[in-house]
Design an enzyme around this catalytic site. Structure first.
Site, mmCIF file in Angstrom:
data_model
loop_
_atom_site.group_PDB
_atom_site.id
_atom_site.type_symbol
_atom_site.label_atom_id
_atom_site.label_comp_id
_atom_site.label_asym_id
_atom_site.label_seq_id
_atom_site.Cartn_x
_atom_site.Cartn_y
_atom_site.Cartn_z
ATOM 1 N N LYS A 110 -19.239 7.823 -1.019
ATOM 2 C CA LYS A 110 -20.351 8.566 -0.416
ATOM 3 C C LYS A 110 -20.956 9.565 -1.394
ATOM 4 C CE LYS A 110 -19.037 7.935 4.380
ATOM 5 N NZ LYS A 110 -18.309 8.487 5.536
ATOM 6 N N LYS A 189 -25.573 -9.342 2.640
ATOM 7 C CA LYS A 189 -24.923 -8.775 3.824
ATOM 8 C C LYS A 189 -25.985 -8.037 4.646
ATOM 9 C CE LYS A 189 -21.628 -5.044 4.982
ATOM 10 N NZ LYS A 189 -22.345 -3.938 5.547
ATOM 11 N N LYS A 192 -28.372 -1.917 7.267
ATOM 12 C CA LYS A 192 -29.604 -1.128 7.420
ATOM 13 C C LYS A 192 -30.049 -0.572 6.067
ATOM 14 C CE LYS A 192 -27.212 3.015 9.063
ATOM 15 N NZ LYS A 192 -25.882 2.412 9.038
HETATM 16 P P1 ADP Z 1 -24.741 -0.740 7.779
HETATM 17 O O1 ADP Z 1 -24.254 -1.576 6.606
HETATM 18 O O2 ADP Z 1 -25.882 -1.370 8.494
HETATM 19 O O3 ADP Z 1 -25.000 0.694 7.379
HETATM 20 P P2 ADP Z 1 -22.342 0.326 8.840
HETATM 21 O O4 ADP Z 1 -21.771 0.482 7.476
HETATM 22 O O5 ADP Z 1 -22.755 1.545 9.616
HETATM 23 O O6 ADP Z 1 -23.547 -0.722 8.804
HETATM 24 O O7 ADP Z 1 -21.283 -0.512 9.689
HETATM 25 C C1 ADP Z 1 -20.857 -0.215 10.986
HETATM 26 C C2 ADP Z 1 -19.864 -1.276 11.385
HETATM 27 O O8 ADP Z 1 -20.491 -2.566 11.450
HETATM 28 C C3 ADP Z 1 -18.693 -1.427 10.435
HETATM 29 O O9 ADP Z 1 -17.521 -1.594 11.216
HETATM 30 C C4 ADP Z 1 -18.996 -2.684 9.634
HETATM 31 O O10 ADP Z 1 -17.806 -3.354 9.262
HETATM 32 C C5 ADP Z 1 -19.813 -3.515 10.627
HETATM 33 N N1 ADP Z 1 -20.824 -4.293 9.898
HETATM 34 C C6 ADP Z 1 -21.960 -3.813 9.338
HETATM 35 N N2 ADP Z 1 -22.688 -4.792 8.754
HETATM 36 C C7 ADP Z 1 -22.000 -5.947 8.947
HETATM 37 C C8 ADP Z 1 -22.236 -7.314 8.582
HETATM 38 N N3 ADP Z 1 -23.327 -7.688 7.919
HETATM 39 N N4 ADP Z 1 -21.319 -8.232 8.950
HETATM 40 C C9 ADP Z 1 -20.207 -7.861 9.649
HETATM 41 N N5 ADP Z 1 -19.917 -6.588 10.018
HETATM 42 C C10 ADP Z 1 -20.803 -5.630 9.686
#
Ligand code: ADP
Ligand code: TRP
Length: 320
Positions: A110, A189, A192
């Protein structure tokens, strides 16, 4: 068996979040005494705008209830409604070696991404340990990125128990290894941060536009196509039955199926799956009193368990 998990409120949820995190969290309520909370104290390490924090917290509550959290089965609450965790966090803090936190990847990641290196961000895992230990959870389901934090929790609980006597249950992480990475519209992947998401509560034209923008190769309509290397098919697989998957895969291989058509079939699946949840979400948003009531009752349950743990811990350390 007690199961606890927390989610940070972090913007609009997408299909990757749903399959990677929400669906598994919702399924837990069938496996034991489930606790699920919205980690709004943790979110403060990155969100320092009151209106945004409030809105994202409400959004997560609506999203999870719409997607299937059953408040009769899961104690669903806001972290900030169980302030006992802070006193517990302090008790764990004084036993927590600096080195243990210095080794945490999440902090390093982070700060490398430009998030301010505050004390709160550094001490984040100690508060997370307090969340877990407050309800004496046996199992903590988390994504791979959070495993180290559960290990920190185990370390701190063991240190505390050795120093003061058995107060805490040592929790086990349960890692969702089996959940594949959901691809976004560009094939990376879905995240957001990459602006490649399909939001689960999008609908109508914006949703269609997003689905139609999924990247595919340049094969022509009549060419045979490879389902296994196609982003449209990867998303379709998450939503379709085995028979539907086999059927679409065969049509890919046979040729004569255009990507545009496959995308429309995917769109239909998305609407079928998330349509009822969208309706439920709209209904819930129009009845915030009900949502507040759910969160209040969830917090009452979590708080009474946390209170008991805290009383034991206070007595053990000599605060009473
Ligand atoms: P982002 O990558 O959109 O910021 P986060 O890091 O906030 O998402 O992830 C929140 C949760 O969703 C975590 O538990 C993460 O493992 C799951 N997650 C996020 N993106 C994916 C994805 N593309 N495939 C599977 N799980 C995901
Ligand atoms: N740190 C977790 C995440 O970002 C959220 C969280 C906070 C949590 N406290 C927790 C998860 C306790 C499990 C248990 O995903």
């Amino acid at each position: 068996m007690r199961i606890l998990s927390g989610i940070q409120p972090s913007g609009k949820l997408h299909i990757g979040n749903y399959f990677g995190m929400m669906k598994p969290a919702i399924e837990l309520q069938e496996q034991g005494e489930a606790y699920l909370f919205i980690a709004n104290y943790h979110a403060m390490t990155t969100v320092q705008d009151a209106a945004a924090l409030r809105e994202m917290t409400t959004d997560v509550a609506l999203d999870f209830l719409a997607c299937g959290i059953d408040p009769e089965k899961t104690a669903f609450y806001r972290q900030s409604d169980v302030p006992e965790v802070h006193e517990l966090a302090w008790m764990l803090s004084v036993l927590c070696p600096m080195g243990l936190l210095e080794r945490c990847h999440s902090y390093k990641d982070k700060t490398a991404r430009g998030i301010a290196a505050s004390h709160g961000l550094f001490a984040y895992p100690v508060l997370m340990a307090a969340d877990i230990l407050a309800v004496n959870s046996n199992v903590v389901p988390v994504g791979r990125d959070q495993k180290q934090h559960v290990e920190v929790t185990r370390d701190l609980a063991t240190k505390f128990n050795n120093a003061y006597g058995e107060v805490f249950t040592i929790p086990e992480p349960s890692i969702r290894e089996s959940v594949a990475v959901v691809p976004g519209v560009d094939g990376q992947k879905m995240s957001k941060s990459y602006d490649n998401t399909i939001e689960i509560f999008a609908q109508g034209k914006p949703l269609k536009k997003r689905v139609m923008s999924i990247k595919t190769d340049s094969r022509e309509l009549e060419d045979p196509k490879d389902p296994e290397s196609c982003n449209v098919f990867a998303l379709y697989k998450l939503l379709a039955t085995e028979a539907e998957q086999t059927d679409l895969a065969e049509r890919y291989r046979a040729g004569g199926l255009g990507y545009g058509h496959a995308k429309l079939e995917l769109l239909e699946k998305i609407n079928e799956h998330f349509g009822p949840m969208r309706e439920r979400r709209a209904g819930l948003a129009a009845d915030m009193d009900y949502v507040e009531d759910v969160l209040r009752k969830g917090a009452e349950k979590a708080r009474s368990v946390a209170r008991e743990t805290l009383d034991k811990a206070r007595a053990a350390v000599g605060l009473v």
